[in-house]
Design an enzyme around this catalytic site. Structure first.
Site, PDB file in Angstrom:
ATOM      1  N   ASP A  49      13.008   5.410  -0.273  1.00 42.97           N
ATOM      2  CA  ASP A  49      12.644   4.535  -1.591  1.00 42.97           C
ATOM      3  C   ASP A  49      13.541   4.634  -2.512  1.00 42.97           C
ATOM      4  O   ASP A  49      14.250   3.219  -2.304  1.00 42.97           O
ATOM      5  CB  ASP A  49      11.737   4.613  -1.637  1.00 42.97           C
ATOM      6  CG  ASP A  49      10.279   4.934  -1.690  1.00 42.97           C
ATOM      7  OD1 ASP A  49       9.280   5.106  -0.577  1.00 42.97           O
ATOM      8  OD2 ASP A  49      10.402   6.128  -0.162  1.00 42.97           O
ATOM      9  N   ILE A 133      10.172   1.275   0.210  1.00 40.20           N
ATOM     10  CA  ILE A 133       9.608   0.773   1.229  1.00 40.20           C
ATOM     11  C   ILE A 133       8.812   1.033   0.710  1.00 40.20           C
ATOM     12  O   ILE A 133       7.516   2.126   0.892  1.00 40.20           O
ATOM     13  CB  ILE A 133      10.606   2.511   1.352  1.00 40.20           C
ATOM     14  CG1 ILE A 133      11.661   2.720   1.550  1.00 40.20           C
ATOM     15  CG2 ILE A 133       8.998   2.282   2.981  1.00 40.20           C
ATOM     16  CD1 ILE A 133      11.750   3.578   2.368  1.00 40.20           C
ATOM     17  N   THR A 136       4.917   3.689   2.739  1.00 44.69           N
ATOM     18  CA  THR A 136       6.367   5.225   2.363  1.00 44.69           C
ATOM     19  C   THR A 136       5.298   6.734   3.747  1.00 44.69           C
ATOM     20  O   THR A 136       6.074   7.070   4.283  1.00 44.69           O
ATOM     21  CB  THR A 136       6.031   5.975   1.148  1.00 44.69           C
ATOM     22  OG1 THR A 136       6.596   4.775   0.722  1.00 44.69           O
ATOM     23  CG2 THR A 136       7.539   6.923   1.597  1.00 44.69           C
ATOM     24  N   ARG A 274      -8.327  -6.743   4.072  1.00 43.24           N
ATOM     25  CA  ARG A 274      -7.890  -5.290   3.315  1.00 43.24           C
ATOM     26  C   ARG A 274      -9.320  -5.609   2.280  1.00 43.24           C
ATOM     27  O   ARG A 274      -9.095  -6.330   1.266  1.00 43.24           O
ATOM     28  CB  ARG A 274      -6.738  -5.709   2.408  1.00 43.24           C
ATOM     29  CG  ARG A 274      -6.464  -4.342   1.978  1.00 43.24           C
ATOM     30  CD  ARG A 274      -4.542  -4.557   1.767  1.00 43.24           C
ATOM     31  NE  ARG A 274      -4.385  -3.059   0.967  1.00 43.24           N
ATOM     32  CZ  ARG A 274      -3.817  -2.332   2.104  1.00 43.24           C
ATOM     33  NH1 ARG A 274      -3.040  -2.845   2.489  1.00 43.24           N
ATOM     34  NH2 ARG A 274      -2.522  -0.766   1.068  1.00 43.24           N
TER      35      ARG A 274
HETATM   36  P1  AMP Z   1      -1.239   0.601   3.862  1.00 35.73           P
HETATM   37  O1  AMP Z   1      -0.171  -0.098   5.500  1.00 35.73           O
HETATM   38  O2  AMP Z   1      -2.102  -0.680   4.576  1.00 35.73           O
HETATM   39  O3  AMP Z   1      -1.620   1.111   4.172  1.00 35.73           O
HETATM   40  O4  AMP Z   1      -0.585   0.150   2.710  1.00 35.73           O
HETATM   41  C1  AMP Z   1       0.468   0.738   1.770  1.00 35.73           C
HETATM   42  C2  AMP Z   1       0.456   0.831   0.752  1.00 35.73           C
HETATM   43  O5  AMP Z   1      -1.083   0.826   0.125  1.00 35.73           O
HETATM   44  C3  AMP Z   1       0.903   0.848  -0.680  1.00 35.73           C
HETATM   45  O6  AMP Z   1       2.270   0.480  -0.536  1.00 35.73           O
HETATM   46  C4  AMP Z   1       0.169   2.167  -1.700  1.00 35.73           C
HETATM   47  O7  AMP Z   1       1.012   0.978  -2.623  1.00 35.73           O
HETATM   48  C5  AMP Z   1      -1.312   1.529  -1.073  1.00 35.73           C
HETATM   49  N1  AMP Z   1      -2.443   2.184  -1.489  1.00 35.73           N
HETATM   50  C6  AMP Z   1      -2.007   3.586  -1.799  1.00 35.73           C
HETATM   51  N2  AMP Z   1      -3.635   3.976  -2.216  1.00 35.73           N
HETATM   52  C7  AMP Z   1      -3.940   3.377  -2.117  1.00 35.73           C
HETATM   53  C8  AMP Z   1      -5.990   2.860  -2.804  1.00 35.73           C
HETATM   54  N3  AMP Z   1      -6.161   3.772  -2.286  1.00 35.73           N
HETATM   55  N4  AMP Z   1      -6.116   1.176  -2.173  1.00 35.73           N
HETATM   56  C9  AMP Z   1      -5.304  -0.077  -2.063  1.00 35.73           C
HETATM   57  N5  AMP Z   1      -4.308   0.487  -1.530  1.00 35.73           N
HETATM   58  C10 AMP Z   1      -3.742   1.555  -2.042  1.00 35.73           C
HETATM   59 MG    MG Z   2       3.631  -1.147  -1.004  1.00 37.82          MG
END
Ligand code: AMP
Ligand code: MG
Length: 347
Positions: A49, A133, A136, A274
């Site tokens: 990252d 990234i 992650t 989402r």
């Molecule tokens: P995804 O790949 O769809 O799981 O989304 C990844 C992104 O979700 C990460 O970059 C985080 O910034 C974000 N994220 C982390 N925790 C949360 C949360 N509780 N609600 C919504 N988004 C989140």
């Molecule tokens: Mg992110």
């Protein structure tokens, strides 16, 4: 300051994201991924990252001069003596492409993008935003992740570059395998469309993604909806209720990161949805601006779950929005209607 044309910004973004994608790919293969560093919000962060953020900041500055960059990471964790081994690993990873790199130059370059302490800070009228990234947790699982950079001009992403180092360009290939080349997506808000290139040779010939049709496919097909792997990131229960209200045959594809936007942009999926569990869930601007720019350029409709345009200038999160829906134009209004009828948005 004179306005720099989008084509010039996109060229810098292409080189920056391609270089960072190559670094991340090498580190995903070589790092011990079993013990990432952990940030204050308990989310994991890796050497990759920080390397990605530094490479992108450095490349943009070399191409464009002084920039405004609002990115996910700051160097604070890497400056902690407890993480000296991680700092050493980052220096070792970057030395081959960054002659003369030092601890100071690396840490200061990461901090060119350090986010403001107050997420509600007034945003500049134009700026770059970066998730070095995204996904992650996918990176740690050796699955999909993305390197995501966008230029925001008056609340709208006008340039987007999405590096997907593990994503196969073959639409029939399994998404769980690590592709040998990966994909890079480039777009601007000018009506030129979105381009796909191999991530490992970004100087190569770009393919223009076909623009999405505005009318529903005939005969009707099973719609493919992308959602997160991590249940805490987006509510699967609420999504299922929306899809029940949509009343079309569907299948879910779960994958990490803004690779979801790439799948919708390239027509392999029909939508990503989402849905927040809480009204105050702030979706970070860097988690959506690059993907939204690419998908919109490919003819998709991108909005929040109430159908409102995403406002990328309300702070470091989408404070004026609730949820995200990115879909083929024929499907988007049906999804917004289904969200409303399912009553799934937090009060
Ligand atoms: P995804 O790949 O769809 O799981 O989304 C990844 C992104 O979700 C990460 O970059 C985080 O910034 C974000 N994220 C982390 N925790 C949360 C949360 N509780 N609600 C919504 N988004 C989140
Ligand atoms: Mg992110």
């Amino acid at each position: 300051m004179p306005t720099i044309p989008n084509t010039q910004l996109l060229d810098a973004a292409r080189r920056a994201v391609a270089a960072a994608s190559t670094v991340c790919r090498g580190l995903q293969a070589s790092l011990d991924l079993s013990a990432p560093m952990v940030k204050g919000d308990r989310s994991p962060v890796t050497v990759a990252d920080f390397c990605s953020q530094a490479v992108i900041a450095r490349t943009l500055v070399a191409a464009l001069g002084p920039i405004r960059l609002i990115a996910e990471e700051s160097s604070a964790i890497l400056r902690d003596p407890a993480h000296g081994a991680h700092l050493e690993a980052a220096l070792a990873a970057l030395r081959p492409i960054w002659p003369g790199i030092t601890e100071v130059s690396l840490l200061d370059t990461i901090d060119l993008g350090a986010p403001p302490a107050d997420a509600h800070s007034a945003m500049p009228s134009s700026f770059w935003t970066l998730d070095p990234i995204d996904g992650t947790k996918g990176f740690l699982r050796r699955r999909q992740y993305s390197v995501c950079l966008a230029f925001i001009d008056r609340a709208i992403p006008t340039v987007g570059a999405l590096g997907c180092p593990n994503l196969p360009s073959d639409r029939a290939a399994p998404l769980t395998s690590i592709d040998a080349r990966g994909c890079l997506y480039l777009a601007t808000s000018d009506p030129a469309g979105a381009q796909e290139l191999p991530a490992d040779s970004p100087g190569g010939t770009a393919v223009l993604l076909p623009s999405h049709q505005r009318t529903a496919p005939s005969p009707p097909h099973t719609v493919t909806i992308c959602s997160s792997v991590e249940p805490s990131h987006s509510s699967l229960d609420r999504l299922t209720r929306v899809l029940d209200a949509l009343a079309l045959p569907y299948r879910l594809v779960r994958l990490d990161s803004q690779c979801k936007y790439a799948l919708v942009a390239r027509g392999q999926a029909d939508a990503l949805v989402r849905l927040p569990r809480r009204r105050d869930t702030g979706y970070h601007i860097w988690d959506h601006a690059p993907g939204a720019c690419v998908a919109a350029a490919a003819g998709c409709t991108v909005s929040d779950a109430l159908g409102r345009p995403l406002d990328f200038a309300a702070g470091t999160s989408l404070f004026n929005n609730l949820g995200v829906v990115c879909a083929a134009p024929w499907l988007h209004p049906l999804l917004i209607d289904a969200v409303a009828r399912a009553g799934v948005l937090p009060a």
